[in-house]
Design an enzyme around this catalytic site. Structure first.
Site, short mmCIF file in Angstrom:
data_model
loop_
_atom_site.label_atom_id
_atom_site.label_comp_id
_atom_site.label_asym_id
_atom_site.label_seq_id
_atom_site.Cartn_x
_atom_site.Cartn_y
_atom_site.Cartn_z
N GLU D 29 -6.77 3.38 7.51
CA GLU D 29 -7.97 2.65 7.11
C GLU D 29 -7.86 1.20 7.57
O GLU D 29 -6.88 0.52 7.25
CB GLU D 29 -8.14 2.73 5.59
CG GLU D 29 -8.39 4.17 5.14
CD GLU D 29 -7.96 4.44 3.70
OE1 GLU D 29 -7.72 3.49 2.95
OE2 GLU D 29 -7.83 5.63 3.35
N GLU D 60 -7.27 9.74 2.38
CA GLU D 60 -5.82 9.88 2.54
C GLU D 60 -5.41 11.32 2.86
O GLU D 60 -4.49 11.55 3.65
CB GLU D 60 -5.08 9.38 1.31
CG GLU D 60 -4.93 7.87 1.22
CD GLU D 60 -6.21 7.13 0.88
OE1 GLU D 60 -7.19 7.81 0.48
OE2 GLU D 60 -6.26 5.91 1.01
N ASP D 85 1.03 2.77 -2.65
CA ASP D 85 0.51 3.35 -3.89
C ASP D 85 -0.46 4.50 -3.61
O ASP D 85 -0.52 5.45 -4.38
CB ASP D 85 -0.21 2.28 -4.69
CG ASP D 85 0.65 1.04 -4.89
OD1 ASP D 85 1.13 0.84 -6.01
OD2 ASP D 85 0.88 0.29 -3.91
N PHE D 86 -1.21 4.39 -2.53
CA PHE D 86 -2.25 5.38 -2.27
C PHE D 86 -1.71 6.68 -1.69
O PHE D 86 -2.46 7.63 -1.50
CB PHE D 86 -3.35 4.78 -1.38
CG PHE D 86 -3.95 3.54 -1.98
CD1 PHE D 86 -4.29 3.48 -3.32
CD2 PHE D 86 -4.17 2.41 -1.21
CE1 PHE D 86 -4.82 2.33 -3.89
CE2 PHE D 86 -4.70 1.26 -1.76
CZ PHE D 86 -5.03 1.22 -3.10
N HIS D 127 -0.79 -1.91 -6.56
CA HIS D 127 -0.54 -2.47 -5.22
C HIS D 127 0.89 -2.98 -5.12
O HIS D 127 1.19 -3.85 -4.30
CB HIS D 127 -1.51 -3.62 -4.92
CG HIS D 127 -2.93 -3.21 -4.70
ND1 HIS D 127 -3.76 -2.87 -5.74
CD2 HIS D 127 -3.68 -3.06 -3.57
CE1 HIS D 127 -4.95 -2.55 -5.26
NE2 HIS D 127 -4.93 -2.66 -3.94
C1 LIG Z 1 -7.47 5.84 -2.38
C2 LIG Z 1 -7.60 4.44 -1.88
N1 LIG Z 1 -7.35 4.17 -0.60
C3 LIG Z 1 -7.44 2.92 -0.11
C4 LIG Z 1 -7.78 1.88 -0.93
C5 LIG Z 1 -7.84 0.46 -0.39
N2 LIG Z 1 -9.22 -0.05 -0.43
C6 LIG Z 1 -9.65 -0.80 -1.45
S1 LIG Z 1 -11.32 -1.06 -1.39
C7 LIG Z 1 -11.43 -0.22 0.09
C8 LIG Z 1 -12.76 -0.03 0.71
C9 LIG Z 1 -13.65 0.65 -0.26
O1 LIG Z 1 -14.89 0.86 0.32
P1 LIG Z 1 -16.12 1.30 -0.57
O2 LIG Z 1 -15.81 2.56 -1.29
O3 LIG Z 1 -17.31 1.29 0.30
O4 LIG Z 1 -16.22 0.17 -1.68
P2 LIG Z 1 -16.53 -1.36 -1.46
O5 LIG Z 1 -15.22 -2.07 -1.56
O6 LIG Z 1 -17.20 -1.52 -0.15
O7 LIG Z 1 -17.42 -1.69 -2.59
C10 LIG Z 1 -10.18 0.26 0.48
C11 LIG Z 1 -9.93 1.01 1.72
C12 LIG Z 1 -8.05 2.20 -2.28
N3 LIG Z 1 -8.40 1.25 -3.16
N4 LIG Z 1 -7.95 3.46 -2.72
#
Ligand SMILES: Cc1ncc(C[n+]2csc(CCOP(=O)(O)OP(=O)(O)O)c2C)c(N)n1
Ligand SMILES: Cc1ncc(C[n+]2csc(CCOP(=O)(O)OP(=O)(O)O)c2C)c(N)n1
Ligand SMILES: [Mg+2]
Ligand SMILES: [Mg+2]
Lengths: 348, 322, 348, 322
Positions: D29, D60, D85-86, D127
């Protein structure tokens, strides 16, 4: 091919009144949006001052969607808002000093310094604290709806997820489960067009995320997330339907994430024109204009609300800063619950 | 008091607790109409109805995450994974939310996962595992592994009454093979207390689940030794004091488990004995475990994989000779 | 509302010839279906004889769908068939003695007694051995398609899942990922109306599982799984499209699981009329009739095929039974691969 | 040879290996346009294009499962979890397929997972975790935890060349804080070999990752003791012989890790020392670890959670006094 319904914008005052919102309600919505915006702006200052450690996230641009949906929640309804949904906490009535205390990792914050950012909730307000793993709270939200169904209660569960996290299996299992069991769920998809640096077309290949509702046997609705009243209307409809045994609805609110993913991110990858375009329809500004045009909100009222909120936040911040740091001696406490702990409002 | 199988004891515990506490409901794949893959919940849906005995879609994440939500709303969910192997599909949920929500946000998560585990009947790599060590590393979870019908009943009730997420490992190979006297009434066996399965003076075996029975047979094969067998019954929390007291007495310890060796919970127990009973030890703490491979399907291989009576007897003899 | 296309049955010989199947091909399909049926029937006997330990599963009723799809696979295509897809292994050309050796946990079986049932594959035939966790092989299948896309190869990956396992998050992540990246994938949903004891309406709430393709931006097709030629046609179309860069297709084949979930299950929960209804359209019988009516298959040809298969299976069983048990001394071998191991046909 | 940060070393290793082996591709990602949450892959998409540096959906399971499929088809995927963590979201895939496919079906799975892990910067419960112990219990996986820039580079290359699934834990708190001389050319640091980080005579510290540096500082605080520090570098497989050789020499051992205590991999190490160096031990094997809680957010709490220099120094003194 899209299967979702695309919701109309909200027009007249009459329409809004028919939705059951009176003058006070309308101003209340405005106050909640202003409060949300200003809490998050304070957070930025605190971060720059080095008072917020770790990272810092906001929901700028999403105030309309968050407040709109939360306004449609009934007193006994529950929700699992995420990191862009500060407006839900505010609308449900959390005291802002507690949010600041959380930001500042203070002992009196909702998680007592154990977690940060908006990873908090007050169970007396029917909310459950989010985890970082997206969107792992969604099955939990569905479980709340399951409890309502089992006990035959007229309560609704609201679960949030993002356009990015829509790709995770948890969303699918949640929607399928809720669809099969016709649970009283409102699925709230905050589509802010980006997932960190990833644009929508790398996240999903259908037209609207709300189209996916059809795959689970319920209705999907796309609504402009900058139109707080349209969001309210759709959430209210969905909640009423769920309460009456009509099963889940998926509401996709669309708006742009107006800042970087978190404070360290300057969002260089978002085209400048997109920011300009969405800045022009800022939900707060849009609603302010609507209020002025439709209920004749005066400069005076506006100033009153703003200065009231500012004063509240000043006091809140003071109170939060006065809270002590958590005591390291308490670190080991509460890994396990006692029987007394399950006597929380949630658990009753 | 009547003789019941391990399976009947669990079934009875569940039924009595459901009658006792209206908040308890069951959810899982094929647990309703079918009565569960092992028929533990046979007839339950007739008695309690489809909303207290829920046939869920094939969705481990939704089942476990959904149980958490229902628990927060005040119910007492008991979720079944059809085989404990499939709990891997709900792993994220368990470690990320269920285990941490109380400490982090003050929200207790009183859920129970029923996990038919263990090998011995040619179930192959995905129907025979013993994943308890994995979860015993996660603060906030409780991990229960009963060995006898009496404990199985008392511990399933304790698990449901516990205000925390409890992983309840039911050893499939004990289901119909092991019988014992089980009180008829509802009762609670406390989580976190080991049981002296057999008292002895020379060597302590620390074990749980199906291996308790293997240990017993092995001890009988070495009658010249007085073997104390501690059935841990729960491995998170585990009864350190009972283990240390026994080892201080016998001065020799053997940790026995059906799970694989490296990183298995036996290491934790052996390390703790080494750390806290150092001066009492007359020999190294030995571990008898499965080797570091998946669980094989072929009976000849499975026998080589799961610790056998002869393996334990040999370890006892070698410890005695040390 | 259904978004999937419902495939027509296959009618005329001409249609079939246009699909590229000649006389030999058509008889080959029949042979594969017969072989599949008879292998699984032998399994039952072996189980009753106590020679198969653990449990035993078959795909009775699914021979048409399995063989139909596998016939559409190209030489260099790959697949991840599951426990009802013995017909895929047979069609790809696995020697039946190896299947029996696997059933019997023999050293010469594909997994050398380490796994049982149809948890096997021959990588030289482009297949990957399934795990029990359903449908965890689907993301793996998508990963194969990703490799083809990265290397710009004209190869297609076929991934199977069931009506029950359609509820799992893995399916969603797989289809979303493949849709976003337009990977050369054919998603094959074996809808046999039950998931163990659980009927479809407790597993999903849309009309057809193939409707879900729309949620991922590609086409869904429902096809009668007892109509081997219609299945072939749809799989061929989907494969051709994928090969030409047109992205994934979801094919849902519908048929009834004609036995219990596994050998211990008498399927008391399946209405007897349903069994009767589907027994009347047994895929083997249906195809046999079609062959007789359309290419004039004679009793003689039929007998020849059947007795050829029976002989093959007799010999195969003999060979399998002659294979030794695995040597416990080898238990620890091969937990880790060596560099030489990655020189498999798959890995090249 | 030039001085590089830990992060630069990983980045360089990845880039060199991608140039060296066309089969290698990256997936994760935000790793492409954005260069990764920590900018480890900054500029990679420009050099290698979008099909070798793939911005994946937030999935994931698809990322890890997809990597497995691509690996079976002959590619060499390196998947990034944005935070280690993920990886919980891909747990099922890793233990069920990646770990077992070689042993079970003869199919090697040469994938690498890059896992930014560890705490120390107020990342909070989700994290900051160190999930390596969990995976070190799964036969078939390899688990690598470099502590220095030189090792980080050599081990990421080794991980990619390894024909097995390798979990590569990158400690986030070392990324920019730790610098060291790193050879400019491509080289391989073998998986499974510990490194004597500092030679000594009195006490052995066995550790890995960020704790190597904590151990070094602690040893410096107790100059009256000659401390040998073993940097395990990889914990599955782990270099038992190096550890045993050192402990046989010093007769006292301290196992140090940032992960929580109960069921942590320190137990395995302590148990093994107790079992195989029993006669050489002059004191119990001590463990210094995080306590059994989630990782706290507040800096004051996090300091109480992560083992500090003073904690290690105190343990050294107490061991010395034993
Ligand atoms: C399972 C998981 N993988 C990766 C992350 C890292 N991460 C945090 S926010 C984000 C993007 C999230 O996108 P979206 O669902 O569109 O929410 P937004 O932040 O845009 O509101 C990522 C990849 C996470 N929090 N959880
Ligand atoms: C993740 C997972 N959970 C539970 C099971 C146990 N199980 C095996 S087959 C089955 C039903 C599968 O239904 P479906 O996907 O429709 O496939 P079918 O067996 O009907 O072909 C179940 C629940 C499993 N194999 N994997
Ligand atoms: Mg987003
Ligand atoms: Mg099915």
């Amino acid at each position: 091919m899209t299967t979702a319904r695309v919701a109309e914008p909200v027009g007249s005052l009459q329409e809004v009144q028919e939705l059951g919102l009176d003058h006070e309600d309308l101003l209340g919505i405005y106050r909640n949006m202003v409060t949300t915006r200003l809490i998050e702006e304070r957070g930025h200052i605190l971060y720059r001052q080095g008072k917020i450690t770790g990272s810092y996230y906001t929901g700028r641009g999403n105030e309309g969607a968050a407040v709109g949906i939360a306004t449609a929640m009934g007193t006994h309804d529950v929700g699992t808002p995420l990191h862009r949904e500060c407006g839900v906490h505010v609308t449900r009535g959390i005291e802002p000093w507690r949010i600041f205390a959380q930001f500042l990792a203070k002992a009196d914050g909702p998680t007592h310094g154990r977690d940060g950012n908006i990873h908090l909730a007050d169970d007396r307000l029917g909310l459950i604290a989010m985890v970082s793993h997206l969107p792992a709270m969604l099955p939990v939200s569905v479980g709340c709806a399951l409890a309502f169904k089992i006990r035959d209660e007229r309560r609704v569960s609201f679960g949030w997820f993002g356009d990015g996290s829509a790709a995770r299996g948890d969303v699918h299992e949640s929607m399928n489960f809720a669809g099969v069991m016709r649970l009283p769920m409102v699925f709230c998809c905050t589509n802010n067009l980006w997932a960190y640096s990833t644009p929508s077309h790398l996240e999903y290949a259908c037209e609207h995320l709300a189209d996916r509702a059809a795959a689970y046997g319920f209705e999907g609705v796309v609504v402009d997330g900058t139109d707080v009243l349209a969001v309210y209307r759709e959430a209210k409809r969905a909640a009423d339907k769920a309460r009456d045994g009509g099963g889940p609805t998926l509401i996709e609110t669309v708006s742009l994430r107006m800042e970087g993913h978190a404070v360290h991110d300057d969002a260089f990858y978002v085209p400048k024109e997109l920011f300009d375009e969405w800045a022009a329809k800022d939900p707060l500004e849009r609603y302010r204009t609507w209020l002025r045009e439709n209920i004749g909100m005066t400069d005076e009222t506006e100033d009153e609300i703003t200065s009231h909120v500012k004063k509240l936040l000043n006091d809140s911040l003071e109170r939060a800063e006065a809270s002590p740091d958590p005591d390291p001696a308490t670190l080991l406490d509460g890994v396990y619950a006692t029987l007394a702990d399950v006597e929380t409002p949630h658990h009753k | 008091m009547a003789e019941k199988t391990y399976l009947q004891a669990i079934s009875e515990g569940l039924r009595q607790q459901m009658r006792h506490d209206k908040r308890v409901f069951l959810i899982g794949e094929d647990i309703g109409v079918y009565g569960g893959a092992f028929k533990v919940t046979l007839g339950f849906q007739e008695e309690f109805g489809p909303w207290r005995v829920i046939d869920a879609p094939l969705s481990e994440t939704a089942i476990v995450g959904g149980s958490t939500g229902a628990a927060i709303m005040g119910l007492r969910p008991v979720a079944e994974m059809q085989f404990s192997d499939f709990v891997s599909c709900a792993y994220d949920h368990l470690v990320t939310i269920a285990a941490k929500q109380r400490w982090r946000a003050g929200t207790p998560i009183p859920i129970v996962l029923r996990l038919p585990s263990g090998g011995g009947f040619s179930g192959g790599p995905f129907h025979s595992q013993n994943p308890e060590s994995t979860f015993a590393h996660i603060p906030g979870l409780k991990v229960v592994c009963p060995a006898t019908p009496e404990d199985a009943k008392g511990l399933i009730i304790a698990a449901i009454e516990d205000p925390n997420p409890v992983l309840f490992f039911e050893h499939k190979h004990l289901y119909r093979r092991i019988k014992g006297e089980v009180p008829d009434e509802r009762y609670v066996t406390p989580i976190g207390e080991a049981r002296i399965h057999q008292a002895g003076e020379d060597i302590t075996i620390i074990t749980w689940g199906a291996m308790v029975h293997t240990a017993t047979e092995a001890a009988a094969e070495v009658p010249e030794l007085s073997v104390e067998i501690i059935d841990l019954r729960t491995i998170l929390p585990w009864d350190k004091e009972a283990v240390l007291a026994s080892v201080r007495k016998t001065s020799k310890a053997l940790v026995l488990h059906e799970d694989t060796r490296t990183g298995g919970f036996g290491g934790e127990i052996a390390a703790t004995i080494g750390e806290e009973a150092f001066e009492h030890l007359d020999a190294p703490v030995r571990r008898v475990t499965a080797p570091d491979t998946p669980v094989p399907f072929a009976p000849v291989l499975e026998k080589a994989f799961i610790p056998q009576v002869a393996d334990v007897a040999a370890a006892l003899r070698s410890l005695a000779a040390y």
